[in-house]
Design an enzyme around this catalytic site. Structure first.
Site, mmCIF file in Angstrom:
data_model
loop_
_atom_site.group_PDB
_atom_site.id
_atom_site.type_symbol
_atom_site.label_atom_id
_atom_site.label_comp_id
_atom_site.label_asym_id
_atom_site.label_seq_id
_atom_site.Cartn_x
_atom_site.Cartn_y
_atom_site.Cartn_z
ATOM 1 N N ASP A 1 0.831 -1.193 0.000
ATOM 2 C CA ASP A 1 0.000 0.000 0.000
ATOM 3 C C ASP A 1 0.876 1.259 0.000
ATOM 4 O OD1 ASP A 1 -2.733 1.067 0.343
ATOM 5 O OD2 ASP A 1 -1.974 1.813 2.250
ATOM 6 N N GLU B 1 1.736 -0.411 -4.931
ATOM 7 C CA GLU B 1 0.804 0.637 -5.381
ATOM 8 C C GLU B 1 1.642 1.896 -5.567
ATOM 9 O OE1 GLU B 1 -3.164 3.094 -3.913
ATOM 10 O OE2 GLU B 1 -1.545 2.659 -2.521
HETATM 11 C C1 GLC Z 1 -4.218 3.032 -0.658
HETATM 12 C C2 GLC Z 1 -5.404 2.111 -0.605
HETATM 13 C C3 GLC Z 1 -6.586 2.908 -0.161
HETATM 14 C C4 GLC Z 1 -6.307 3.448 1.225
HETATM 15 C C5 GLC Z 1 -5.024 4.254 1.251
HETATM 16 C C6 GLC Z 1 -4.562 4.504 2.651
HETATM 17 O O1 GLC Z 1 -4.331 4.006 -1.612
HETATM 18 O O2 GLC Z 1 -5.586 1.470 -1.830
HETATM 19 O O3 GLC Z 1 -7.764 2.163 -0.166
HETATM 20 O O4 GLC Z 1 -7.364 4.254 1.639
HETATM 21 O O5 GLC Z 1 -3.979 3.574 0.606
HETATM 22 O O6 GLC Z 1 -4.059 3.336 3.234
#
Ligand code: GLC
Length: 504
Positions: free
Chosen positions: A195, A253
């Site tokens: 994440d 991500e």
């Molecule tokens: C990422 C996740 C999202 C979350 C954020 C904070 O972007 O995909 O759903 O709210 O991180 O952890």
């Protein structure tokens, strides 16, 4: 032989919304295990589970209070073990979300930090400037990125105030993530989706940001909150641990600007894969789609990594809705599914994409995403894309749960979209996905690491597959070859607008 993740179909399970086994209206791990045959029949090789760790659920699990246990809402460690064993028995890998940028404010470290100012160095606490926060940073979810504690100091949270950012200058944070990685890997987990992999490291002196719009997709290239060089040391650390588990993958991500910045995360001693959001960001427009594909391939090639593709996830509007909704949105989503599944590399399918689900229109009073409140109720947030899956029957909750009171309501007009209905219909979105994934896995025409454009939005793979997309407004002639699959009916032997075809 190349690693399994270089050419896999991953299926993203949003555990709250997949299947509820215990009737509390929220999906859970046993619910997923019960539906594994569905996923095996769909043909996926791996699951990505959104966070199932212990959490007060301020951001539905992205606020982790104990990174090494399962939240009772989803089950327990035994339920996870059962799911892993049952998935592995079907040759399906299980990857989990890892949240290294922040913890929950209910994490014992944060409780300790609040009680004792000398124990604050696992987070980013600072004195303010008079009555103002230490800098002007905004939370991605809206509002300031700093919250003041009763003794006057402020702590940083790039997301919700219940998600304090960790201080990655503290070696204890590294030790703890290593424990967490090994804990899950030793239980048989096959890897992690990481994440906010472009977060974690902050500019050391925390300079002000340029105040433009914020939001997951909207940060600027020079945003001091993200993509600071020190983040790569963290990824190298994670990779050293992963290298002890050579079959396990990391997928970051990574919301950054430009292919060069993206490729840095995929160097041989960092992440294995990075999410390319190019197709998510592209409209249904020939030039945009082609540029998205070219950039997705180029970014991965710069690092010698496998490309990845996705049309949506739990943070963005579903593709049917992005492409205009209704019959046209569905036709375009079907076409883009064929485009995506033809491309070299790995594909991520968000649960419900294979049913052609649109975003649900939810009334204000059921909204739960922290974005809604933090934006002063100006942004509805991501709940519309997170509604539970419709499995069977003719009315809500459509076999998702035995309780009618599901955590988000399922629209009554989703009856034609249930898995049950779509399995019985050879022209359904589900049938298209199943056929496409099956062909992709079974035919050598899909081989190859690159594509050749042989028309504006028509490309050929080295193995011989041709994928033709009509993103225009009039029917176009099909390229020569035998048609393997089309996403919608041909008109007079031609490829209709909003339609794609595979040929060999
Ligand atoms: C990422 C996740 C999202 C979350 C954020 C904070 O972007 O995909 O759903 O709210 O991180 O952890």
């Amino acid at each position: 032989m190349s690693q399994w993740w270089t050419r896999a179909v991953f299926y993203q399970v949003y555990p709250r919304s997949f299947a509820d086994s215990n009737g509390d209206g929220v999906g859970d791990l046993d619910g997923i295990a019960d539906r594994l045959d569905y996923l095996a029949d769909l043909g996926v090789q791996a699951l990505w589970l959104n966070p199932v760790m212990v959490s007060p659920m301020a951001d539905h699990g992205y606020d982790v209070a104990d990174p090494r246990d399962v939240d009772p809402l989803f089950g327990d460690l035994d339920a996870l073990d059962r799911l892993i064993a049952a998935a592995h028995a079907r040759d399906i890998k299980v990857t989990m979300d890892l949240v290294p940028n922040h913890t929950s404010s209910a994490h014992p470290w944060f409780t300790e930090a609040l009680a004792d100012p000398s124990r604050r160095d696992r987070y980013i606490f600072r004195d303010g400037v008079g009555d103002r926060p230490p800098n002007n940073w905004l939370s991605v979810f809206g509002g300031p990125a700093w919250t003041r504690v009763p003794d006057g100091q402020w702590y940083l949270h790039l997301f919700d105030s219940a998600q304090p950012d960790l201080n990655w200058d503290n070696p204890e944070v590294f030790d703890d993530i290593e424990k967490t990685l090994r804990f899950w890997l030793d239980r048989g987990v096959d890897g992690f989706r990481i994440d906010v992999a472009h977060g974690m490291a902050k500019s050391p002196d925390l300079p002000d940001m340029a105040l433009t719009e914020t939001g997951l997709l909207r940060s600027r290239a020079d945003d001091p909150r993200f993509d600071n060089d020190d983040v790569h040391e963290i990824h190298r650390f994670i990779r050293r641990v992963l290298d002890d588990y050579p079959e396990a993958v990391t997928v970051g991500e990574i919301w950054v600007h430009g292919n060069e910045q993206f490729a840095k995360y995929l160097r041989s001693d960092e992440l294995h894969l990075g999410f390319s959001f190019r197709l998510v960001q592209a409209d249904f427009d020939a030039e945009e789609i082609r540029a998205a594909i070219d950039n997705g391939l180029a970014a991965a090639a710069l690092a010698g990594a496998a490309p990845t593709w996705t049309l949506s996830n739990h943070d963005v509007p579903r593709e049917v809705t992005r492409y205009g909704g209704g019959a046209r949105g569905v036709a375009r989503a079907r076409a883009m599914a064929l485009v995506m599944l033809a491309l070299p590399g790995s594909v991520f399918i968000y649960n419900g994409s294979e049913l052609g689900l649109p975003d649900a229109d939810l009334p204000d009073e059921v909204l739960q995403d922290p974005v809604w409140e933090r934006s002063g109720r100006t942004e509805r947030g991501r709940d519309g894309a997170r509604v539970p899956m419709p499995w069977s029957g003719t009315e809500p909750p459509f076999g998702f749960s035995s309780s009618p009171d599901t955590w988000l309501p399922i629209p009554a007009d989703w009856a034609p979209l249930t898995v049950e209905r779509q399995l019985a219909d050879p022209d359904s979105v589900l049938a298209l996905y199943r056929r496409a994934i099956g062909l992709r896995a079974g035919r050598t025409e899909f081989d190859g690491d690159d594509i050749d454009w042989i028309g504006a939005t028509t490309f050929r793979l080295p193995g011989g597959l041709i994928c033709a997309l009509n993103a225009g407004t009039t029917p176009v002639a099909l390229p020569a070859g035998e048609v393997l699959l089309v996403s919608g009916p041909l008109v007079g032997g031609k490829l209709a607008p909003d339609t794609a075809a595979w040929l060999v």
